[in-house]
Scaffold this motif. Structure first.
Motif, mmCIF file in Angstrom:
data_model
loop_
_atom_site.group_PDB
_atom_site.id
_atom_site.type_symbol
_atom_site.label_atom_id
_atom_site.label_comp_id
_atom_site.label_asym_id
_atom_site.label_seq_id
_atom_site.Cartn_x
_atom_site.Cartn_y
_atom_site.Cartn_z
ATOM 1 N N ILE A 104 0.835 -1.194 0.000
ATOM 2 C CA ILE A 104 0.000 0.000 0.000
ATOM 3 C C ILE A 104 0.871 1.244 0.000
ATOM 4 O O ILE A 104 1.852 1.325 0.736
ATOM 5 N N ASN A 105 0.499 2.199 -0.827
ATOM 6 C CA ASN A 105 1.116 3.522 -0.796
ATOM 7 C C ASN A 105 0.241 4.428 0.058
ATOM 8 O O ASN A 105 -0.986 4.430 -0.089
ATOM 9 N N ALA A 106 0.870 5.177 0.940
ATOM 10 C CA ALA A 106 0.176 6.172 1.759
ATOM 11 C C ALA A 106 0.665 7.540 1.284
ATOM 12 O O ALA A 106 1.789 7.934 1.566
ATOM 13 N N HIS A 107 -0.160 8.224 0.522
ATOM 14 C CA HIS A 107 0.191 9.529 -0.041
ATOM 15 C C HIS A 107 -0.164 10.606 0.982
ATOM 16 O O HIS A 107 -1.343 10.826 1.253
ATOM 17 N N GLU A 108 0.842 11.269 1.544
ATOM 18 C CA GLU A 108 0.586 12.357 2.481
ATOM 19 C C GLU A 108 0.148 13.572 1.675
ATOM 20 O O GLU A 108 0.874 14.053 0.811
ATOM 21 N N LEU A 109 -1.058 14.063 1.938
ATOM 22 C CA LEU A 109 -1.641 15.141 1.138
ATOM 23 C C LEU A 109 -1.217 16.526 1.597
ATOM 24 O O LEU A 109 -1.154 17.454 0.800
ATOM 25 N N THR A 110 -0.960 16.668 2.884
ATOM 26 C CA THR A 110 -0.501 17.946 3.421
ATOM 27 C C THR A 110 0.647 17.686 4.390
ATOM 28 O O THR A 110 0.686 16.629 5.033
ATOM 29 N N PRO A 111 1.576 18.627 4.517
ATOM 30 C CA PRO A 111 2.731 18.425 5.395
ATOM 31 C C PRO A 111 2.329 18.089 6.829
ATOM 32 O O PRO A 111 1.362 18.627 7.367
ATOM 33 N N ASN A 112 3.065 17.156 7.408
ATOM 34 C CA ASN A 112 2.953 16.729 8.810
ATOM 35 C C ASN A 112 1.682 15.961 9.144
ATOM 36 O O ASN A 112 1.417 15.690 10.310
ATOM 37 N N THR A 113 0.885 15.608 8.149
ATOM 38 C CA THR A 113 -0.303 14.795 8.415
ATOM 39 C C THR A 113 0.105 13.444 8.986
ATOM 40 O O THR A 113 -0.611 12.862 9.796
ATOM 41 N N ILE A 114 1.257 12.952 8.588
ATOM 42 C CA ILE A 114 1.743 11.653 9.028
ATOM 43 C C ILE A 114 1.902 11.598 10.551
ATOM 44 O O ILE A 114 1.852 10.535 11.152
ATOM 45 N N ALA A 115 2.063 12.766 11.188
ATOM 46 C CA ALA A 115 2.267 12.823 12.628
ATOM 47 C C ALA A 115 0.955 12.754 13.423
ATOM 48 O O ALA A 115 0.984 12.583 14.638
ATOM 49 N N LYS A 116 -0.191 12.884 12.743
ATOM 50 C CA LYS A 116 -1.473 12.844 13.449
ATOM 51 C C LYS A 116 -1.710 11.441 14.018
ATOM 52 O O LYS A 116 -1.494 10.446 13.320
#
Length: 159
Positions: A104-116
């Motif tokens: 699976i690819n997880a495309h981060e759409l906006t900066p720092n969303t990965i930290a939520k």
């Protein structure tokens, strides 16, 4: 020796034409992904995108025709409405590159969303079953030192 029954029932993903879910106002794939045959770079809205959807929908190119994010394909079995890409800030899609196993690819759409926390939780859950690659289209480089600490730990676990 009798054949063993798998511990789960395989689920067939519905074709997009059979889906009950619709994209609604989400335009993540039309904005975030690059479409080389259209000359569309990543992180730029498609020229065919309008407030009512794709103006070229009937004649859209193969990459657009063949793409379905996992939220749309899932039909609510795993992802609820809060996981819709424009709401969560992450768009999950099958990688399409492996022929023997799904990743699976997880495309981060906006900066720092990965930290939520809800994003981290979703990625951790998916990693129980599939490799997940985090794609941060908005970054010019992806050195782990440039990522928030939460993203660094997720990226390290992917390696």
């Amino acid at each position: 020796m009798p054949e063993s029954t798998p511990p789960f029932k395989p689920v067939r993903l519905k074709l997009l034409s059979e889906n009950e879910r619709t994209c609604g106002s989400c335009t993540a794939c039309c904005t975030q992904l690059s479409i080389s045959c259209l000359g569309k770079p990543a992180h730029v809205p498609c020229d065919h995108l309008s407030p009512s959807g794709c103006t070229n929908y009937k004649n859209r190119p193969t990459p657009c025709r063949g793409f379905t994010c996992l939220w749309l394909a899932d039909q609510g079995k795993l992802f609820n409405d809060s996981h819709r890409p424009d709401k969560l800030g992450i768009m999950f899609s099958p990688s399409g590159k492996e022929t023997t196993s799904l990743s699976i690819n997880a495309h981060e759409l906006t900066p720092n969303t990965i930290a939520k926390p809800e994003v981290q939780h979703t990625i951790d859950y998916l990693r129980q079953f599939f490799p997940v690659k985090i794609l941060q289209h908005h970054l010019k480089h992806t050195a782990n030192t440039s990522l928030p600490k939460a993203a660094q730990s997720l990226t390290k676990r992917a390696a």
